[in-house]
Design a protein around this motif. Structure first.
Motif, PDB file in Angstrom:
ATOM      1  N   LEU A  14      -3.297   0.527  -3.773  1.00 37.39           N
ATOM      2  CA  LEU A  14      -1.539   0.582  -3.966  1.00 37.39           C
ATOM      3  C   LEU A  14      -1.341   0.760  -3.001  1.00 37.39           C
ATOM      4  N   ILE A  15      -1.815   1.344  -1.934  1.00 37.23           N
ATOM      5  CA  ILE A  15      -1.058   1.304  -0.058  1.00 37.23           C
ATOM      6  C   ILE A  15      -1.761   0.613   0.309  1.00 37.23           C
ATOM      7  N   SER A  16      -2.637   0.188   0.274  1.00 36.68           N
ATOM      8  CA  SER A  16      -3.110  -1.169   1.052  1.00 36.68           C
ATOM      9  C   SER A  16      -1.453  -2.726   0.336  1.00 36.68           C
ATOM     10  N   LEU A  17      -2.037  -2.663  -0.437  1.00 35.24           N
ATOM     11  CA  LEU A  17      -0.883  -3.879  -1.275  1.00 35.24           C
ATOM     12  C   LEU A  17       0.772  -3.174  -0.716  1.00 35.24           C
ATOM     13  N   LEU A  18       1.063  -2.310  -0.769  1.00 37.27           N
ATOM     14  CA  LEU A  18       2.319  -2.036  -0.639  1.00 37.27           C
ATOM     15  C   LEU A  18       2.718  -2.341   1.048  1.00 37.27           C
ATOM     16  N   PHE A  19       1.803  -1.785   1.992  1.00 38.12           N
ATOM     17  CA  PHE A  19       1.568  -2.710   3.118  1.00 38.12           C
ATOM     18  C   PHE A  19       1.149  -3.460   3.303  1.00 38.12           C
ATOM     19  N   ARG A  20       0.447  -4.578   2.790  1.00 41.97           N
ATOM     20  CA  ARG A  20       0.349  -5.443   3.161  1.00 41.97           C
ATOM     21  C   ARG A  20       2.121  -6.473   2.445  1.00 41.97           C
ATOM     22  N   LEU A  21       2.421  -5.995   1.777  1.00 46.22           N
ATOM     23  CA  LEU A  21       3.825  -6.540   1.292  1.00 46.22           C
ATOM     24  C   LEU A  21       4.529  -6.441   2.363  1.00 46.22           C
ATOM     25  N   ALA A  23       4.290  -5.998   5.167  1.00 45.37           N
ATOM     26  CA  ALA A  23       4.386  -6.380   6.773  1.00 45.37           C
ATOM     27  C   ALA A  23       4.563  -7.522   6.300  1.00 45.37           C
ATOM     28  N   PHE A  24       4.445  -8.488   5.341  1.00 47.85           N
ATOM     29  CA  PHE A  24       4.889  -9.119   5.011  1.00 47.85           C
ATOM     30  C   PHE A  24       5.884 -10.285   4.929  1.00 47.85           C
ATOM     31  N   ILE A  25       6.826  -9.335   4.964  1.00 45.90           N
ATOM     32  CA  ILE A  25       8.496  -9.062   4.889  1.00 45.90           C
ATOM     33  C   ILE A  25       8.494  -9.101   6.259  1.00 45.90           C
ATOM     34  N   PHE A  26       8.027  -8.096   6.980  1.00 44.31           N
ATOM     35  CA  PHE A  26       7.878  -8.648   8.204  1.00 44.31           C
ATOM     36  C   PHE A  26       8.303  -9.726   8.983  1.00 44.31           C
ATOM     37  N   GLY A  27       7.056 -10.199   8.701  1.00 44.10           N
ATOM     38  CA  GLY A  27       6.447 -11.430   9.034  1.00 44.10           C
ATOM     39  C   GLY A  27       7.545 -12.583   9.481  1.00 44.10           C
ATOM     40  N   VAL A  28       7.566 -12.638   7.956  1.00 44.41           N
ATOM     41  CA  VAL A  28       9.358 -13.318   7.520  1.00 44.41           C
ATOM     42  C   VAL A  28      10.321 -12.870   8.144  1.00 44.41           C
ATOM     43  N   MET A  29      10.500 -12.398   8.351  1.00 39.59           N
ATOM     44  CA  MET A  29      11.528 -12.083   8.808  1.00 39.59           C
ATOM     45  C   MET A  29      11.897 -12.812  10.518  1.00 39.59           C
ATOM     46  N   ALA A  30      10.640 -12.197  10.602  1.00 37.84           N
ATOM     47  CA  ALA A  30      10.313 -12.530  12.437  1.00 37.84           C
ATOM     48  C   ALA A  30      10.508 -14.264  12.971  1.00 37.84           C
ATOM     49  N   ILE A  31       9.661 -14.660  12.242  1.00 39.66           N
ATOM     50  CA  ILE A  31       9.673 -16.550  11.686  1.00 39.66           C
ATOM     51  C   ILE A  31      10.859 -16.247  10.937  1.00 39.66           C
ATOM     52  N   GLY A  32      11.902 -15.977  10.415  1.00 41.31           N
ATOM     53  CA  GLY A  32      13.114 -16.243  10.091  1.00 41.31           C
ATOM     54  C   GLY A  32      14.459 -16.601  11.380  1.00 41.31           C
ATOM     55  N   LEU A  33      13.754 -15.449  12.388  1.00 41.76           N
ATOM     56  CA  LEU A  33      14.739 -15.582  13.749  1.00 41.76           C
ATOM     57  C   LEU A  33      14.788 -16.556  14.664  1.00 41.76           C
ATOM     58  N   ALA A  52       6.072  -7.326  15.707  1.00 37.52           N
ATOM     59  CA  ALA A  52       4.936  -6.034  16.251  1.00 37.52           C
ATOM     60  C   ALA A  52       5.213  -5.158  14.721  1.00 37.52           C
ATOM     61  N   LEU A  53       6.063  -4.828  14.149  1.00 36.56           N
ATOM     62  CA  LEU A  53       6.256  -4.104  13.141  1.00 36.56           C
ATOM     63  C   LEU A  53       5.300  -4.668  11.549  1.00 36.56           C
ATOM     64  N   ALA A  54       5.450  -6.053  11.680  1.00 34.23           N
ATOM     65  CA  ALA A  54       4.473  -6.348  10.968  1.00 34.23           C
ATOM     66  C   ALA A  54       2.850  -5.971  11.160  1.00 34.23           C
ATOM     67  N   VAL A  55       2.803  -6.719  12.482  1.00 37.83           N
ATOM     68  CA  VAL A  55       1.078  -6.403  13.247  1.00 37.83           C
ATOM     69  C   VAL A  55       0.783  -4.534  12.207  1.00 37.83           C
ATOM     70  N   TYR A  56       0.925  -3.709  13.142  1.00 42.53           N
ATOM     71  CA  TYR A  56       1.767  -2.575  12.943  1.00 42.53           C
ATOM     72  C   TYR A  56       0.901  -2.509  11.317  1.00 42.53           C
ATOM     73  N   PHE A  57       2.364  -2.556  10.652  1.00 47.16           N
ATOM     74  CA  PHE A  57       1.766  -2.611   8.997  1.00 47.16           C
ATOM     75  C   PHE A  57       0.678  -2.667   8.641  1.00 47.16           C
ATOM     76  N   TRP A  58      -0.201  -4.174   8.953  1.00 45.73           N
ATOM     77  CA  TRP A  58      -0.864  -5.174   8.155  1.00 45.73           C
ATOM     78  C   TRP A  58      -2.478  -4.220   8.932  1.00 45.73           C
ATOM     79  N   VAL A  59      -2.544  -3.935  10.287  1.00 50.08           N
ATOM     80  CA  VAL A  59      -3.609  -3.325  10.502  1.00 50.08           C
ATOM     81  C   VAL A  59      -3.486  -2.474  10.669  1.00 50.08           C
ATOM     82  N   CYS A  60      -2.449  -1.381  11.478  1.00 50.48           N
ATOM     83  CA  CYS A  60      -2.929   0.268  11.364  1.00 50.48           C
ATOM     84  C   CYS A  60      -2.262   1.347   9.691  1.00 50.48           C
ATOM     85  N   LEU A  61      -1.400   0.571   8.802  1.00 53.99           N
ATOM     86  CA  LEU A  61      -0.992   1.609   8.168  1.00 53.99           C
ATOM     87  C   LEU A  61      -1.352   1.266   6.052  1.00 53.99           C
TER      88      LEU A  61
END
Length: 122
Positions: A14-21, A23-33, A52-61
């Motif tokens: 569940l933690i993995s799913l939540l943080f990947r989700l 991260a995905f939202i941060f990635g979409v926000m970066a692309i949206g900018l 940077a937040l997307a990578v941090y949430f994806w890899v570290c968290l």
């Protein structure tokens, strides 16, 4: 796969799913900018921050933190949960005696038959 499934730890999955989700939202926000009607400096700063937040949430968290949670959760559940012990021993029958000694609830419910398979005591 989008997120990691931990066979012996639903909490870590569940933690993995939540943080990947997230991260995905941060990635979409970066692309949206890229399409945003803002100044170039604001767009670049926003893209860098969100990426940077997307990578941090994806890899570290999602990766590292989930692995640590799974380790701790498994260490507790293997000694307290008969179901987790059964799943583990089904995959690793050579560990049956060790796990049965550590988990009395598991030892009461399951035994090893003459073929070496873990079966429920009737």
């Amino acid at each position: 796969m989008f997120y990691r499934v931990y066979k012996y730890s639903n909490k870590a999955t569940l933690i993995s799913l939540l943080f990947r989700l997230i991260a995905f939202i941060f990635g979409v926000m970066a692309i949206g900018l890229f399409q945003a009607d803002l100044g170039i400096a604001v767009r670049v700063a926003g893209i860098v921050i969100f990426a940077a937040l997307a990578v941090y949430f994806w890899v570290c968290l999602s990766g590292t933190l989930s692995d640590k949670i799974a380790e701790k959760d498994f260490a507790v559940k293997i000694k307290t949960s008969a179901n987790v012990a059964y799943l583990y021993c089904k995959d690793n029958p050579e560990e049956f005696e060790k796990i049965a000694a550590e988990n009395p609830a598991f030892a009461e419910k399951y035994c090893k038959n003459e073929k070496g398979k873990i079966v429920k005591i009737k």
